[in-house]
Design a protein around this motif. Structure first.
Motif, PDB file in Angstrom:
ATOM      1  N   LEU A  18       0.826  -1.203   0.000  1.00  0.00           N
ATOM      2  CA  LEU A  18       0.000   0.000   0.000  1.00  0.00           C
ATOM      3  C   LEU A  18       0.864   1.260   0.000  1.00  0.00           C
ATOM      4  N   GLN A  22       1.758   5.227  -2.568  1.00  0.00           N
ATOM      5  CA  GLN A  22       1.615   6.571  -2.027  1.00  0.00           C
ATOM      6  C   GLN A  22       2.615   7.572  -2.621  1.00  0.00           C
ATOM      7  N   PHE A  36      -3.219   2.218   8.814  1.00  0.00           N
ATOM      8  CA  PHE A  36      -3.912   1.331   7.875  1.00  0.00           C
ATOM      9  C   PHE A  36      -4.765   0.345   8.663  1.00  0.00           C
ATOM     10  N   LEU A  73      -8.533  -0.623  -6.567  1.00  0.00           N
ATOM     11  CA  LEU A  73      -8.490   0.699  -5.958  1.00  0.00           C
ATOM     12  C   LEU A  73      -9.810   1.386  -6.232  1.00  0.00           C
ATOM     13  N   TYR A  85      -8.903   4.534  -1.712  1.00  0.00           N
ATOM     14  CA  TYR A  85      -8.773   3.313  -0.920  1.00  0.00           C
ATOM     15  C   TYR A  85      -8.391   2.113  -1.775  1.00  0.00           C
ATOM     16  N   ALA A  86      -7.868   1.102  -1.069  1.00  0.00           N
ATOM     17  CA  ALA A  86      -7.668  -0.228  -1.644  1.00  0.00           C
ATOM     18  C   ALA A  86      -8.869  -1.061  -1.194  1.00  0.00           C
ATOM     19  N   ILE A 123      -6.067   4.835   1.855  1.00  0.00           N
ATOM     20  CA  ILE A 123      -4.648   5.122   1.641  1.00  0.00           C
ATOM     21  C   ILE A 123      -4.370   6.615   1.493  1.00  0.00           C
TER      22      ILE A 123
END
Length: 181
Positions: A18, A22, A36, A73, A85-86, A123
């Motif tokens: 993750l 970024q 997270f 995603l 977000y994931a 994220i």
């Protein structure tokens, strides 16, 4: 008053995947690695005596280990995305565990959650990100997947009262195996 929520913690191997995402999105406020998580139930600000009732209710929730898988995603906010977000694949054990959290919180006297359960790991916050840039980021980093992982516990977290919440503090893990960190 204390702000509480329950969640599944994300292991380091998955968090590293993750964190590699970024970058490359100007204006994004990236979530720190310790924050997270996969939210099961947000309780909000509750009085201390209700927090004790919440702890008791959570300690009665049965949980067997199960696997969690991140895939894809997405964003919350539609035409004005505010969260990146994931996604988390919704499995039957995850759905059941989340339902048990919802039922337990209703028994404690909290109002029902009004939003549908959409399991995810936030994220980034996107308050200063152009809509086109957010969608371009999602396309450029898709498909996204991370190794599946087994969860054996869920965690009660506290959060400071602010937009975006973190840092989050793990208050207690359930079931409590008596492990020391």
């Amino acid at each position: 008053m204390i702000r509480l929520f329950t969640a599944l913690e994300v292991p380091d191997e998955v968090a590293e995947r993750l964190m590699r995402l970024q970058r490359g999105l100007d204006g994004a406020r990236w979530i720190e690695r310790p924050d997270f998580h996969i939210t099961l139930r947000f309780m909000g600000d509750v009085p201390e005596d209700i927090a004790d009732d919440i702890d008791e209710a959570l300690s009665e929730i049965p949980m067997a280990p199960f696997d969690v898988e991140l895939e894809g995603l997405g964003e919350f906010g539609g035409k004005r995305p505010h969260t990146l977000y994931a996604g988390v694949k919704l499995s039957e054990p995850l759905r059941i565990l989340q339902g048990r959290h919802e039922s337990a919180m209703r028994r404690v006297g909290l109002k029902p959650e009004t939003r549908n359960f959409t399991p995810h790991v936030t994220i980034a916050r996107l308050n200063r990100v152009e809509t086109d840039a957010a969608y371009s980021f999602i396309r450029a980093n898709s498909p996204f997947a991370a190794p599946s992982f087994t969860v054996e516990q869920f965690t009660l977290f506290s959060a400071k009262a602010s937009t975006g919440g973190g840092p989050y503090v793990p208050e207690k893990r359930y079931p409590d195996f008596g492990w020391e960190e």
